[in-house]
Scaffold this motif. Sequence first.
Motif, PDB file in Angstrom:
ATOM      1  N   SER A 166       1.001  -1.364   0.059  1.00  0.00           N
ATOM      2  CA  SER A 166      -0.032   0.050   0.062  1.00  0.00           C
ATOM      3  C   SER A 166       0.663   1.168  -0.083  1.00  0.00           C
ATOM      4  N   MET A 167       2.176   1.225   0.752  1.00  0.00           N
ATOM      5  CA  MET A 167       2.969   2.267   0.637  1.00  0.00           C
ATOM      6  C   MET A 167       3.611   2.804  -0.570  1.00  0.00           C
ATOM      7  N   GLU A 168       3.941   1.536  -1.284  1.00  0.00           N
ATOM      8  CA  GLU A 168       4.650   1.597  -2.703  1.00  0.00           C
ATOM      9  C   GLU A 168       3.476   2.031  -3.575  1.00  0.00           C
ATOM     10  N   PHE A 169       2.476   1.737  -3.416  1.00  0.00           N
ATOM     11  CA  PHE A 169       1.277   2.077  -4.486  1.00  0.00           C
ATOM     12  C   PHE A 169       1.014   3.457  -4.167  1.00  0.00           C
ATOM     13  N   ARG A 170       1.154   4.104  -3.004  1.00  0.00           N
ATOM     14  CA  ARG A 170       0.716   5.583  -2.998  1.00  0.00           C
ATOM     15  C   ARG A 170       1.856   6.333  -3.385  1.00  0.00           C
ATOM     16  N   LEU A 171       3.094   6.036  -2.944  1.00  0.00           N
ATOM     17  CA  LEU A 171       4.196   6.870  -2.833  1.00  0.00           C
ATOM     18  C   LEU A 171       4.322   7.321  -4.327  1.00  0.00           C
ATOM     19  N   ASN A 172       4.161   5.900  -4.910  1.00  0.00           N
ATOM     20  CA  ASN A 172       4.495   6.258  -6.582  1.00  0.00           C
ATOM     21  C   ASN A 172       3.356   6.554  -7.356  1.00  0.00           C
ATOM     22  N   GLU A 173       2.276   6.887  -6.798  1.00  0.00           N
ATOM     23  CA  GLU A 173       1.043   7.511  -7.352  1.00  0.00           C
ATOM     24  C   GLU A 173       0.030   6.543  -8.403  1.00  0.00           C
ATOM     25  N   LYS A 174       0.383   5.314  -7.947  1.00  0.00           N
ATOM     26  CA  LYS A 174      -0.613   4.171  -8.850  1.00  0.00           C
ATOM     27  C   LYS A 174      -1.947   4.562  -8.529  1.00  0.00           C
ATOM     28  N   HIS A 175      -2.198   5.233  -7.707  1.00  0.00           N
ATOM     29  CA  HIS A 175      -3.739   5.448  -7.417  1.00  0.00           C
ATOM     30  C   HIS A 175      -4.301   6.335  -8.510  1.00  0.00           C
ATOM     31  N   LYS A 176      -3.608   7.006  -9.551  1.00  0.00           N
ATOM     32  CA  LYS A 176      -3.929   7.601 -10.662  1.00  0.00           C
ATOM     33  C   LYS A 176      -3.861   7.142 -11.719  1.00  0.00           C
ATOM     34  N   ILE A 177      -3.491   5.824 -11.754  1.00  0.00           N
ATOM     35  CA  ILE A 177      -3.287   5.097 -13.159  1.00  0.00           C
ATOM     36  C   ILE A 177      -4.873   4.946 -13.617  1.00  0.00           C
ATOM     37  N   ILE A 178      -4.570   5.320 -15.037  1.00  0.00           N
ATOM     38  CA  ILE A 178      -5.797   5.153 -16.035  1.00  0.00           C
ATOM     39  C   ILE A 178      -5.146   4.028 -16.939  1.00  0.00           C
ATOM     40  N   PRO A 179      -6.022   2.946 -17.042  1.00  0.00           N
ATOM     41  CA  PRO A 179      -5.664   1.809 -18.102  1.00  0.00           C
ATOM     42  C   PRO A 179      -5.546   2.490 -19.581  1.00  0.00           C
ATOM     43  N   GLU A 180      -4.659   2.138 -20.541  1.00  0.00           N
ATOM     44  CA  GLU A 180      -4.663   2.476 -21.750  1.00  0.00           C
ATOM     45  C   GLU A 180      -6.034   2.303 -22.421  1.00  0.00           C
ATOM     46  N   GLY A 181      -6.503   3.309 -23.234  1.00  0.00           N
ATOM     47  CA  GLY A 181      -7.457   3.138 -23.791  1.00  0.00           C
ATOM     48  C   GLY A 181      -8.796   3.377 -23.049  1.00  0.00           C
ATOM     49  N   HIS A 182      -8.807   3.742 -21.680  1.00  0.00           N
ATOM     50  CA  HIS A 182      -9.875   4.074 -20.856  1.00  0.00           C
ATOM     51  C   HIS A 182     -10.002   5.469 -20.405  1.00  0.00           C
ATOM     52  N   LYS A 183     -10.923   5.832 -19.962  1.00  0.00           N
ATOM     53  CA  LYS A 183     -11.044   7.316 -19.361  1.00  0.00           C
ATOM     54  C   LYS A 183     -11.030   7.250 -17.860  1.00  0.00           C
ATOM     55  N   ARG A 184     -11.367   5.990 -17.161  1.00  0.00           N
ATOM     56  CA  ARG A 184     -11.445   6.066 -15.829  1.00  0.00           C
ATOM     57  C   ARG A 184     -10.490   4.929 -15.314  1.00  0.00           C
ATOM     58  N   ARG A 185     -10.206   5.166 -14.025  1.00  0.00           N
ATOM     59  CA  ARG A 185      -9.654   4.201 -13.233  1.00  0.00           C
ATOM     60  C   ARG A 185     -10.273   2.814 -13.290  1.00  0.00           C
ATOM     61  N   GLY A 186      -9.395   1.839 -13.114  1.00  0.00           N
ATOM     62  CA  GLY A 186      -9.989   0.438 -12.996  1.00  0.00           C
ATOM     63  C   GLY A 186     -10.632   0.219 -11.264  1.00  0.00           C
ATOM     64  N   LYS A 187     -11.374  -0.665 -11.404  1.00  0.00           N
ATOM     65  CA  LYS A 187     -12.217  -1.004 -10.167  1.00  0.00           C
ATOM     66  C   LYS A 187     -10.976  -1.487  -9.088  1.00  0.00           C
ATOM     67  N   ARG A 188     -10.131  -2.101  -9.555  1.00  0.00           N
ATOM     68  CA  ARG A 188      -8.955  -2.612  -8.664  1.00  0.00           C
ATOM     69  C   ARG A 188      -8.206  -1.500  -8.154  1.00  0.00           C
ATOM     70  N   THR A 189      -7.887  -0.637  -9.064  1.00  0.00           N
ATOM     71  CA  THR A 189      -6.983   0.433  -8.542  1.00  0.00           C
ATOM     72  C   THR A 189      -7.923   1.450  -7.537  1.00  0.00           C
TER      73      THR A 189
END
Length: 287
Positions: free
Chosen positions: A194-217
């Motif tokens: 969880s710390m690596e996820f947030r510090l590297n801002e993976k909570h902002k990831i939007i999959p290629e070809g999508h407009k919104r973040r995935g449910k898992r994110t």
Amino acid sequence: MQYIVYCDESIKRGEYFSNFYGGSLVRSIHFNEVKSTLEQKKKELNINSEVKWQKVTSNYLDKYMSLIEVFFDFIKNDMVKIRIMFTHNLHEPIELSKTQRDNEYFLLYYQFFKHAFGLKYSNNTSNKISIYPFFDQLPDTKAKNQEFIDYIYNLQRTDVFESANLFFNSKDDIAEAKSHNHVILQCLDVVLGSMEFRLNEKHKIIPEGHKRRGKRTIAKEKLYKFINSQIRQIYPNFNIGESTGIQGVVENRWNHPYRHWKFISIDSRTNGSYVSKKKKVSPIHST
């Protein structure tokens, strides 16, 4: 008295932060209660498989929160100690030899195990305390893994261990662990991830070809926020991206139940190729 120590590692290179290591220390007087309570909680929640950060989904979010809440109850009561270490890509070590670069993973792991828990300050009595470390399966060759274990074993001859009367009963007590057999290691994996996820801002990831973040994110961000709220019950306004302070008391390196360590090499310089979060303007994409 014994210290049972579980160690884990996450990604080697992230966009902003790298070299994530985590540790969970439990004293033998608390070990059976912690282990059995967490295992029972998994059964109650009908979690039959290994708990891992990478397996977090919206369907399992509430179950993971319930399990981690129990884990943090032990942390708040200082029955479990958690340490997280990482490096910042802005700080680049200099004058490293090829050997040092090739062995960076193990060299940092060694520093983490030796210093992160403040073991030097853990025992001011004449009683000896044995340590039982479990490292999540080491990723290198058998020879390199064994060399690392040898270095860990020889820590008992250093001033850090001698000053606190710490020792290993035998080299065989330094083990590689399969995390699916160790519930404490599984919970550590979730906190570290969880710390690596947030510090590297993976909570902002939007999959290629999508407009919104995935449910898992989205589920992972919710779990991170829950974990952060648990930490802030111990330390209000906790900054996950900086080393935790000691409030002027060096023994707090041991006393604190939860700490972060942003590792910066003594010989380091500003990395000219590093792009800070503020300078990034393009969206983050992931396959």
